[in-house]
Write a protein that holds these residues in place. Structure first.
Motif, PDB file in Angstrom:
ATOM      1  N   PRO A  69     -69.986 -45.183  25.072  1.00 57.78           N
ATOM      2  CA  PRO A  69     -69.829 -46.651  24.991  1.00 57.78           C
ATOM      3  C   PRO A  69     -71.153 -47.397  24.938  1.00 57.78           C
ATOM      4  O   PRO A  69     -71.242 -48.483  24.360  1.00 57.78           O
ATOM      5  CB  PRO A  69     -69.056 -46.986  26.275  1.00 57.78           C
ATOM      6  N   ASN A  70     -72.216 -46.831  25.517  1.00 55.42           N
ATOM      7  CA  ASN A  70     -73.518 -47.513  25.520  1.00 55.42           C
ATOM      8  C   ASN A  70     -74.335 -47.221  24.257  1.00 55.42           C
ATOM      9  O   ASN A  70     -75.498 -47.624  24.162  1.00 55.42           O
ATOM     10  CB  ASN A  70     -74.314 -47.106  26.753  1.00 55.42           C
ATOM     11  N   GLY A  71     -73.725 -46.508  23.304  1.00 56.65           N
ATOM     12  CA  GLY A  71     -74.419 -46.240  22.049  1.00 56.65           C
ATOM     13  C   GLY A  71     -75.132 -44.903  21.989  1.00 56.65           C
ATOM     14  O   GLY A  71     -75.539 -44.452  20.917  1.00 56.65           O
ATOM     15  N   ARG A  72     -75.322 -44.251  23.133  1.00 62.29           N
ATOM     16  CA  ARG A  72     -75.995 -42.953  23.160  1.00 62.29           C
ATOM     17  C   ARG A  72     -75.038 -41.880  22.644  1.00 62.29           C
ATOM     18  O   ARG A  72     -73.813 -42.044  22.659  1.00 62.29           O
ATOM     19  CB  ARG A  72     -76.474 -42.624  24.565  1.00 62.29           C
ATOM     20  N   VAL A  73     -75.598 -40.761  22.227  1.00 65.79           N
ATOM     21  CA  VAL A  73     -74.805 -39.644  21.714  1.00 65.79           C
ATOM     22  C   VAL A  73     -75.126 -38.399  22.525  1.00 65.79           C
ATOM     23  O   VAL A  73     -76.304 -38.029  22.664  1.00 65.79           O
ATOM     24  CB  VAL A  73     -75.088 -39.394  20.213  1.00 65.79           C
ATOM     25  N   PHE A  74     -74.091 -37.750  23.081  1.00 68.34           N
ATOM     26  CA  PHE A  74     -74.272 -36.530  23.864  1.00 68.34           C
ATOM     27  C   PHE A  74     -73.622 -35.347  23.166  1.00 68.34           C
ATOM     28  O   PHE A  74     -72.610 -35.496  22.459  1.00 68.34           O
ATOM     29  CB  PHE A  74     -73.662 -36.687  25.258  1.00 68.34           C
ATOM     30  N   LYS A  75     -74.194 -34.169  23.375  1.00 70.29           N
ATOM     31  CA  LYS A  75     -73.606 -32.931  22.885  1.00 70.29           C
ATOM     32  C   LYS A  75     -72.501 -32.486  23.845  1.00 70.29           C
ATOM     33  O   LYS A  75     -72.729 -32.358  25.045  1.00 70.29           O
ATOM     34  CB  LYS A  75     -74.663 -31.834  22.787  1.00 70.29           C
ATOM     35  N   LYS A  76     -71.310 -32.265  23.300  1.00 71.12           N
ATOM     36  CA  LYS A  76     -70.170 -31.871  24.129  1.00 71.12           C
ATOM     37  C   LYS A  76     -69.495 -30.633  23.518  1.00 71.12           C
ATOM     38  O   LYS A  76     -69.549 -30.408  22.306  1.00 71.12           O
ATOM     39  CB  LYS A  76     -69.148 -33.007  24.219  1.00 71.12           C
ATOM     40  N   TYR A  77     -68.826 -29.866  24.404  1.00 73.59           N
ATOM     41  CA  TYR A  77     -68.120 -28.675  23.943  1.00 73.59           C
ATOM     42  C   TYR A  77     -66.654 -28.981  23.631  1.00 73.59           C
ATOM     43  O   TYR A  77     -65.969 -29.653  24.410  1.00 73.59           O
ATOM     44  CB  TYR A  77     -68.145 -27.586  25.012  1.00 73.59           C
TER      45      TYR A  77
END
Length: 599
Positions: free
Chosen positions: A118-126
């Motif tokens: 929601p804050n615009g950041r992108v995380f790597k997820k499984y």
């Protein structure tokens, strides 16, 4: 009814509703009390909790010895009957008994994808799939192939091999492969610094290191400090290929699967160990000074396995979720108990355990939801986090929900003290809390440090689960005392395990004497077949902390305890603490530490 002028209309409404609920519940209690009395047998629970669990077998003015009154269980007797005297013979017995029953489970990782936040950041997820299982027979066959593959690579019986990897199924397979060839396994915590890792490798003079895809890059630096190492075996990642470039010249980098392939083609015979052979050289986490290697024989390991069998009740539908470091003897033997007891072990990590864990993609269930474990080994640090998570969630749930939960907690706590459970409330209120760990957990086994009584009570109550606390050290193969499953007290570490004698010895300097009232007090000295052979290449320290007396081997823990009337101990002071100080790590003795909170 009087209204407090400082009370908001919403608070007044919440108070009024709670008063109504209390009135309704009071009527419910009166009507259903005879039913609960007949069905739950609270007097039996109280009697089992209060029963005498150990007795003094020898005493003097300066010391006395306490021994368990528990009789060996059926599994313990079967281990004796089947002549299981080593970890190698234990795995053979497990495969013969459980055969195609599922044994070790690894969850499939389908992909790693970017997930916008929601804050615009992108995380790597499984994105994850189901668990894939090895059967008991497949585990033993794979261990044989890995063992033969090690020999093909030049590993020799009774020459040490280092295990430096995170907890996973391949860790267990590799360790049992080493046991089959009488190769001692040197275990080193995956969280130690480079110097401590190099120290363990150099002191044990290993040439082969078993590690993982994630930890392999550390050796680009460590190899400069470890001149004896010429081979590194790595356990593969499910998604990523492993870079084998950039390492010191002359180093063989071999994958786990390549070792298995070599073993499948090998004609090398197994070299089964003797009970007196070294199974593990386990390096403590080194809270003070240089980490010390504790030498644990197969005899030590099997002695603790029998004690654990007597202490931990197991059922046909049990499943264990394994995630603590297998480099810790407590986790290694808890999982070994599952192997011989036919309890499947599904592996997890803190990054994927819960639906809300940091690597779980939105819409994908965490490991606990998929596995639905009934048993979990844990440490107080993790239990404190669970407790804090429950408290935080309640505080954010709104004024009425928060007030209702606190009332429900207090209500259940009151009935539990009388020996009753609250089945309806468990469904209405605590079911959602239980769902965090899959909804089926019935037993949590805690070790590694003192468990705060408040945390013990909250986790036991909110997860509707038994919480068993034990006490032990690496030097005693994690075996010394354990709570009885029926014991409803908190703040204690239980009675001696079967096969273990516990001495309380006067410590005059601190005014702790066995003649003190109301409870005898003194230093804990632990004796039995679970007491280690000593410290690796440190005879002076071994002579200082270990002693052989009256045909028994003893270890001086350095911890101060008191004995209660039912044969249970309470740790009241650790090394370097004052009587009024709070113990930080109960298992830290003169010799080392059993702190596994680094998981």
């Amino acid at each position: 009814m009087f209204i407090d002028e400082n009370e908001t209309p919403e608070s007044w409404w919440v108070s009024a509703v709670l008063q109504t609920i209390r009135a309704v519940v009071l009527v419910y209690d009166v009507i259903t009390f005879p039913i609960h009395l007949i069905v739950q047998w609270p007097w039996r629970k109280r009697a089992l909790s209060r029963r005498i669990k150990a007795r003094i077998i020898e005493s003097s003015d300066s010391s006395f010895t306490v021994r368990s009154l528990t009789e060996p269980c059926e599994l313990h007797q079967r281990l004796v009957r089947d002549q299981v005297t080593t970890m190698e013979s234990m795995l053979r017995a497990a495969a013969a008994r459980w055969q195609n029953r599922r044994c070790l489970g690894t969850r499939t990782v389908l992909s790693e994808e970017d997930e916008p936040q929601p804050n615009g950041r992108v995380f790597k997820k499984y994105k994850m799939g189901d668990y894939v299982w090895r059967s008991s027979i497949e585990l033993e066959k794979e261990a044989k192939n890995f063992a033969a593959g090690l020999r093909e690579l030049g590993c020799q019986p009774r020459r040490n091999v280092v295990m430096f990897a995170e907890t996973r199924a391949e860790w267990m397979v590799a360790a049992h492969g080493c046991f089959k060839q009488s190769i001692p396994v040197v275990t080193i915590y995956a969280t130690l610094g480079d110097d401590a890792i190099a120290h363990g490798i150099n002191e044990t003079e290993v040439s082969t290191v078993i590690t993982s895809h994630d930890l392999l890059p550390k050796f680009k630096k460590i190899l400069a400090k470890t001149p004896h190492v010429d081979t590194i075996i790595f356990m593969e990642d499910q998604l990523k290929s492993t870079d084998r470039e950039g390492f010191k010249a002359g180093i063989r980098i071999v994958s786990y699967k390549e070792v298995l392939e070599k073993g499948q083609q090998s004609r090398i015979e197994m070299v089964p160990p003797k009970p007196s052979d070294t199974a593990i050289i386990m390096y403590t986490s080194g809270s003070t000074g240089v980490p010390k290697g504790v030498v644990l024989s197969h005899r030590n390991m099997i002695a603790t396995l029998k004690s654990f069998a007597d202490a931990v009740p197991m059922y046909d539908d049990d499943v264990l979720m394994g995630f603590l470091p297998l480099a810790h003897v407590f986790e290694l033997l808890a999982e070994s108990l599952c192997l011989i007891g036919g309890v499947p072990i599904g592996y997890s990590t803190p990054l994927t355990m819960l639906d809300t864990s940091s690597k779980i993609m939105k819409g994908t269930a965490g490991d606990a939801t998929i596995l639905q474990p009934s048993c979990i080994t844990t440490v107080p640090l993790i239990m404190d986090r669970i407790s804090k998570g429950i408290t935080d969630k309640v505080s954010r749930s709104g004024e009425f929900a928060s007030a209702f939960f606190k009332w429900a907690y207090s209500y259940k706590q009151g009935w539990m003290k009388r020996g009753y459970d609250t089945p309806l409330l468990n469904i209405v209120v605590f079911k959602k809390v239980r769902a965090l760990l899959g909804g089926r957990v019935r037993l949590m086994i805690a070790g590694g440090a003192p468990l705060a009584p408040d945390t013990h009570t909250q986790v036991r109550l909110c997860l509707c689960s038994d919480v068993i606390v034990g006490y032990g050290l690496t030097e005693t193969t994690s075996c010394a005392t354990v709570m009885d499953p029926h014991d409803r007290s908190t703040g204690r570490v239980g009675a001696p395990t079967t096969g273990t004698d516990i001495k309380l010895v006067n410590w005059e300097e601190g005014n702790y004497r066995v003649t003190n009232k109301p409870f005898p007090q003194g230093e804990l000295v632990i004796g039995g077949d679970s007491v280690a052979e000593g410290y690796y290449r440190n005879p002076e320290k071994t002579r200082e902390e270990f002693l052989d007396e009256d045909g028994n081997r003893w270890f001086r823990s350095g911890d101060i305890a008191e004995l209660h009337h039912d044969g249970c101990f309470k740790i009241i002071e650790g090394p370097g603490e004052t009587a009024s100080g709070r113990i930080c790590i109960a298992r830290q003795g003169r010799g080392g530490t059993e702190d596994v909170s680094n998981s």
